[in-house]
Scaffold this active site. Structure first.
Site, mmCIF file in Angstrom:
data_model
loop_
_atom_site.group_PDB
_atom_site.id
_atom_site.type_symbol
_atom_site.label_atom_id
_atom_site.label_comp_id
_atom_site.label_asym_id
_atom_site.label_seq_id
_atom_site.Cartn_x
_atom_site.Cartn_y
_atom_site.Cartn_z
ATOM 1 N N PRO A 2 -41.795 -23.770 43.872
ATOM 2 C CA PRO A 2 -40.552 -24.279 43.332
ATOM 3 C C PRO A 2 -39.543 -23.203 43.053
ATOM 4 O O PRO A 2 -39.814 -22.224 42.379
ATOM 5 C CB PRO A 2 -41.007 -24.897 42.016
ATOM 6 C CG PRO A 2 -42.252 -24.144 41.656
ATOM 7 C CD PRO A 2 -42.632 -23.270 42.786
ATOM 8 N N GLU A 3 -38.366 -23.427 43.549
ATOM 9 C CA GLU A 3 -37.229 -22.589 43.204
ATOM 10 C C GLU A 3 -36.293 -23.430 42.343
ATOM 11 O O GLU A 3 -36.635 -24.539 41.948
ATOM 12 C CB GLU A 3 -36.535 -22.095 44.476
ATOM 13 C CG GLU A 3 -37.492 -21.369 45.415
ATOM 14 C CD GLU A 3 -36.825 -20.865 46.671
ATOM 15 O OE1 GLU A 3 -35.629 -20.522 46.613
ATOM 16 O OE2 GLU A 3 -37.483 -20.813 47.710
ATOM 17 N N ARG A 152 -26.412 -0.880 43.998
ATOM 18 C CA ARG A 152 -27.826 -1.199 44.245
ATOM 19 C C ARG A 152 -28.241 -0.774 45.644
ATOM 20 O O ARG A 152 -27.581 -1.068 46.625
ATOM 21 C CB ARG A 152 -28.040 -2.705 44.095
ATOM 22 C CG ARG A 152 -27.761 -3.212 42.703
ATOM 23 C CD ARG A 152 -29.060 -3.378 41.990
ATOM 24 N NE ARG A 152 -28.880 -3.898 40.659
ATOM 25 C CZ ARG A 152 -29.859 -3.928 39.767
ATOM 26 N NH1 ARG A 152 -31.042 -3.457 40.093
ATOM 27 N NH2 ARG A 152 -29.654 -4.420 38.576
#
Length: 271
Positions: A2-3, A152
């Site tokens: 599940p997201e 990043r």
DNA sequence: AGGTTGACCTGGACGC
DNA sequence: TGCGTCCAGGTCAACC
């Protein structure tokens, strides 16, 4: 399993069925991994509490509890890969790998079932409650979104999966949003151009909104609180389609590994 | 500190 | 039929 869209579907479904109910009894399996808080603490916190609200924060289902005039305790359910949270009549046979059962005042049961036991149950009592590890992707502004990736060095796909940056995005929606934005999954997050960030932000929000609308993606065993499958898997452009042809340009989709996760993309549409 | 990798589990799909 | 291998929607601790 599940997201964000699947967790939200489950949380909303459970809320509609059990909000306002009193928990009169709790059973736990005692199996390893499942319990992030001591089982005794979970049982003590839940027994006799009233379920005020069930909602999603990141990939976690949060049950807001109250007892008498005091409120503030929360029951957190993370579904891991294969977790399910089901609301059942007591006569429905207990599924294999059931690890917790909350008995409600009207005799129905909330059951946590999780074959692989990557899911986690815990309780929190702090003021302010659970806010999740990162930023909420469905409501973040374009400006805040762009800031997350500044400087990043990790791949944009890995950044999307990092829950302390954005919480809720997993393997399906990372791949699907990068495809829709036309961005290579391995591109360094800090090197995305303004134009790319301006495409990725709406692409991610649209993919999540559409998936929520369709009840999530049912890849193998995902079901909502009623045991009903979602339909967003029919809209997948890349996830689970390695080797097949791109739906937009017909060239074959590539399968690579990014951040330790299987990643599918179109080498022609994603530059 | 940021980034990467492997370990944690069960079960289903596939090849021989 | 059965056995071995590989893979899976997610974290996290332990390492560079």
């Amino acid at each position: 399993m599940p997201e964000l869209p699947e967790v939200e579907t489950v949380a909303n479904g459970v809320h509609a069925r059990v909000a306002g109910q009193r928990i009169v009894g709790v059973w736990t399996s005692g199996k390893s991994l499942t319990f992030k808080s001591p089982e005794a603490e979970i049982v003590e916190t839940l027994t006799g509490a009233r379920i005020e609200k069930v909602r999603r924060v990141g990939k976690t289902i949060v049950m807001d509890l109250s007892r008498g005039k005091t409120s503030g305790s929360q029951f957190l359910v993370h579904l891991g890969m294969t977790g399910r949270l089901l609301v059942s009549a007591p006569e429905v046979p207990m599924p294999l790998h059931t690890h917790a059962v909350l008995s409600l005042a009207d005799s129905r049961e909330v059951r946590f079932v999780d074959p692989r036991r990557f899911g986690k149950l815990s309780v929190v009592k702090e003021e302010g409650g659970y806010t999740g590890p990162g930023k909420e992707p469905t409501t973040i502004s374009a400006g805040e979104f762009a800031k997350l990736f500044k400087g990043r060095k990790l791949a944009i796909k890995a950044a999307l999966l990092n829950q302390s940056i954005l919480h809720g995005v997993g393997n399906i929606y990372a791949d699907e949003s990068l495809f829709r934005a036309g961005i290579r999954p391995r591109k360094q997050a800090g090197k995305l151009t303004k134009a790319e960030l301006a495409r990725l932000h709406p692409a991610l929000q649209e993919v999540l909104a559409k998936a929520i609308q369709l009840g999530g993606s049912s890849v193998s065993d995902y079901v909502d609180a009623d045991g009903v499958r979602g339909f967003f898997q029919l809209e997948h452009k890349v996830y689970g389609r390695a080797g097949e042809n791109c739906k937009d340009c017909t060239s074959p989709l590539k399968n690579i590994v990014v951040g330790g996760r299987t990643t599918v993309y179109c080498p022609k549409c994603q530059r």
